[in-house]
Design an enzyme around this catalytic site. Structure first.
Site, PDB file in Angstrom:
ATOM      1  N   CYS A   1       4.630   4.286   9.854  1.00 40.08           N
ATOM      2  CA  CYS A   1       5.347   3.792   8.679  1.00 40.08           C
ATOM      3  C   CYS A   1       6.831   4.139   8.660  1.00 40.08           C
ATOM      4  CB  CYS A   1       4.677   4.308   7.406  1.00 40.08           C
ATOM      5  SG  CYS A   1       3.012   3.657   7.153  1.00 40.08           S
TER       6      CYS A   1
ATOM      7  N   ASN B   1       9.387   4.518   1.223  1.00 42.65           N
ATOM      8  CA  ASN B   1       9.329   5.181   2.522  1.00 42.65           C
ATOM      9  C   ASN B   1      10.701   5.638   2.991  1.00 42.65           C
ATOM     10  OD1 ASN B   1       6.584   5.071   2.740  1.00 42.65           O
ATOM     11  ND2 ASN B   1       6.520   3.418   4.235  1.00 42.65           N
TER      12      ASN B   1
ATOM     13  N   GLU C   1      -1.771   8.691   5.612  1.00 39.21           N
ATOM     14  CA  GLU C   1      -2.787   8.935   6.633  1.00 39.21           C
ATOM     15  C   GLU C   1      -3.316  10.349   6.482  1.00 39.21           C
ATOM     16  OE1 GLU C   1      -2.423   7.600  10.664  1.00 39.21           O
ATOM     17  OE2 GLU C   1      -0.723   6.325  10.151  1.00 39.21           O
TER      18      GLU C   1
ATOM     19  N   GLU D   1       0.841  -1.199   0.000  1.00 43.19           N
ATOM     20  CA  GLU D   1       0.000   0.000   0.000  1.00 43.19           C
ATOM     21  C   GLU D   1       0.875   1.249   0.000  1.00 43.19           C
ATOM     22  OE1 GLU D   1      -0.233   2.201   2.662  1.00 43.19           O
ATOM     23  OE2 GLU D   1       0.978   1.120   4.116  1.00 43.19           O
TER      24      GLU D   1
END
Length: 458
Positions: free
Chosen positions: A271, A219, A159, A155
């Site tokens: 994350c 990330n 947020e 994914e």
């Protein structure tokens, strides 16, 4: 299509609701009966803009159901999404116990072909472990007729904007193998995601390990940009430069761009901290050190102390008798997520030096009360020094200074005259650089930003 989502946390609930919105028949499984009850009674257990409406609409239409019935969940979905948590283990690696438990449960109950989708953020090689866990369960059952394929579909949801990100993705990453079952999985995933590709192809097909790696790499890159700018901001404070001017100057280069170049008081959430650590741990397992990522993590840990250091530099080490206001508790706007939030570090430092604090956050107050009780071991002598305020202005009453930790839109344009009247002295520590130093100087407000010069009234 018939879809099962295992786990109704942040990723699972958004994925299930949005796939139901597209007309799929979605069964969401969770082991937490209280969470399932909340969802079946019309609530949602997380704060995410727009999600409650999507969940309610699709529950009412019969396309979205929530249950703890494991056997029914496996029987329902031709495609089984594993979307459970992967918290950091003691050594920083991703804890896969919930992922593998979900895989074993699928293996215990499946009877025909299933596509198993790793939606959770997992290290490279996890698909192989999931496959082995399912195969072991099938072998123990003596069931040779059931077949499956494990694919990786990480994914990329922010947020606070997760529904929009899911419904209008900039990319869809899917990893599969080239076996006969893998090609069946490819066809199923292509059909499932076809509505997202009508305008143009957004799906990037690759091998499973590359897909797993892509999530961590993305990330890690974003975290690196943030820590890089924070380190430059700290230097800008020393040399008298304005990091916002620098950001505009370098962001105008198309090779760099403007995204994730905002200096502040450190990143948090579920994350970036976890995924940077997990990627470092994966590298060490292969005998390699990721020196840049280790520095990224260290810079971020240090950055969470910058606001506290600025407060101490202004008011001294001993803060007994001092009272401070804090605007923003969640790690970022549009969420109530307090995981790894910078506010927790600042609160700990102010309390440890004897201060009292009044706090306000538009949506995270309930979660903050729970988390801070854990941080301070439910010590009432400490918790009584934290006042949860009714409004931003209420938090300012008789405070020695205001510290801004989360960049909520509601904080961007306050009534500065009212703000000054509430504070004992007009002092602001801006951990997100919401305000312009010259505007603050002209308003006779002492302003301490991140990497921004302190100006006097012109």
């Amino acid at each position: 299509m018939k879809i099962t989502i295992i786990g109704t946390g942040y990723v699972g609930l958004v994925t299930g609701a949005c796939l139901a919105e597209l007309g799929n028949d979605v069964f969401c499984l969770d082991v937490d009966q209280s969470k399932v009850d909340i969802l079946n009674n019309g609530g949602i257990p997380i704060h995410e803009p727009g999600l409650e409406d999507v969940v309610a609409r699709n529950r009412a239409a019969g396309r979205l159901k929530f249950s703890t019935d494991l056997a029914a969940s496996v029987a329902h979905g031709d495609v089984q999404f594993i979307a459970v948590g992967t918290p950091p283990d003691e050594d920083g690696s991703a804890d896969l116990q919930y992922v593998l438990a979900a895989a074993r449960n699928i293996g215990k109950h499946m009877t025909g072909f299933k596509v198993i989708v790793d939606k959770s953020t997992v290290p490279v090689g996890t698909a192989g472990k999931v496959s082995a866990a399912i195969a072991q369960e099938l072998q123990q059952r003596g069931n040779t007729g059931a077949t499956f394929s494990v694919v990786s579909n990480p994914e990329f949801l922010k947020e606070g904007a997760a529904v929009e990100d899911f419904m209008r993705p900039d990319r869809i990453v899917i990893g599969h193998d080239s076996t006969a079952e893998g090609l069946q999985a490819y066809a199923a995933m292509k059909k499932l995601y076809a509505p997202f590709n009508r305008n143009h192809e957004r799906t990037y097909w690759m091998d499973v390990r590359s897909a797993e790696f892509t999530k961590y790499a993305a990330n890690a890159m974003l975290a690196t940009r943030i820590s890089f700018m924070n380190e430059l901001a700290n230097l800008a404070d020393q040399v008298g430069a304005d990091i916002e001017a620098v950001r505009h100057g370098i962001g105008s280069d198309p090779r760099i761009g403007h995204s994730f170049l905002y200096a502040g008081c450190g990143y948090g959430g579920s994350c970036f901290p976890k995924d940077v650590q997990a990627l470092e741990r994966t590298a060490r397992a292969y005998g390699q050190e990721l020196h840049i990522l280790r520095a990224v993590e260290q810079v971020n840990n240090n950055q969470k102390h910058v606001l506290g250091k600025k407060v101490v530099a202004r008011f001294g080490e001993n803060l007994q008798g001092r009272h401070f206001a804090i605007w923003g508790l969640a790690f970022k706007p549009n969420t109530d997520d307090m995981r790894e939030a910078s506010s927790r570090v600042l609160l700990g430092e102010l309390i440890a030096r004897g201060a009292t604090v009044a706090v306000f956050d538009p949506v995270a107050m309930k979660e903050a009360k729970r988390v801070l009780a854990l941080d301070f071991n439910s010590d009432e002598s400490i918790l009584s020094r934290i006042r949860f305020s009714e409004s931003p202005m209420d938090a300012l009453q008789d405070a020695d200074a205001l510290a801004i930790v989360t960049e909520w839109k509601a904080f961007r344009s306050p009534d500065f005259e009212q703000l000054k009247s509430k504070l004992k002295a007009p002092v602001i520590f801006d951990g997100r650089n919401l305000f312009e130093p010259q505007v603050m100087a002209d308003a006779s407000i002492e302003y301490h930003g991140i990497g921004r010069s302190i100006l006097t009234k012109s």
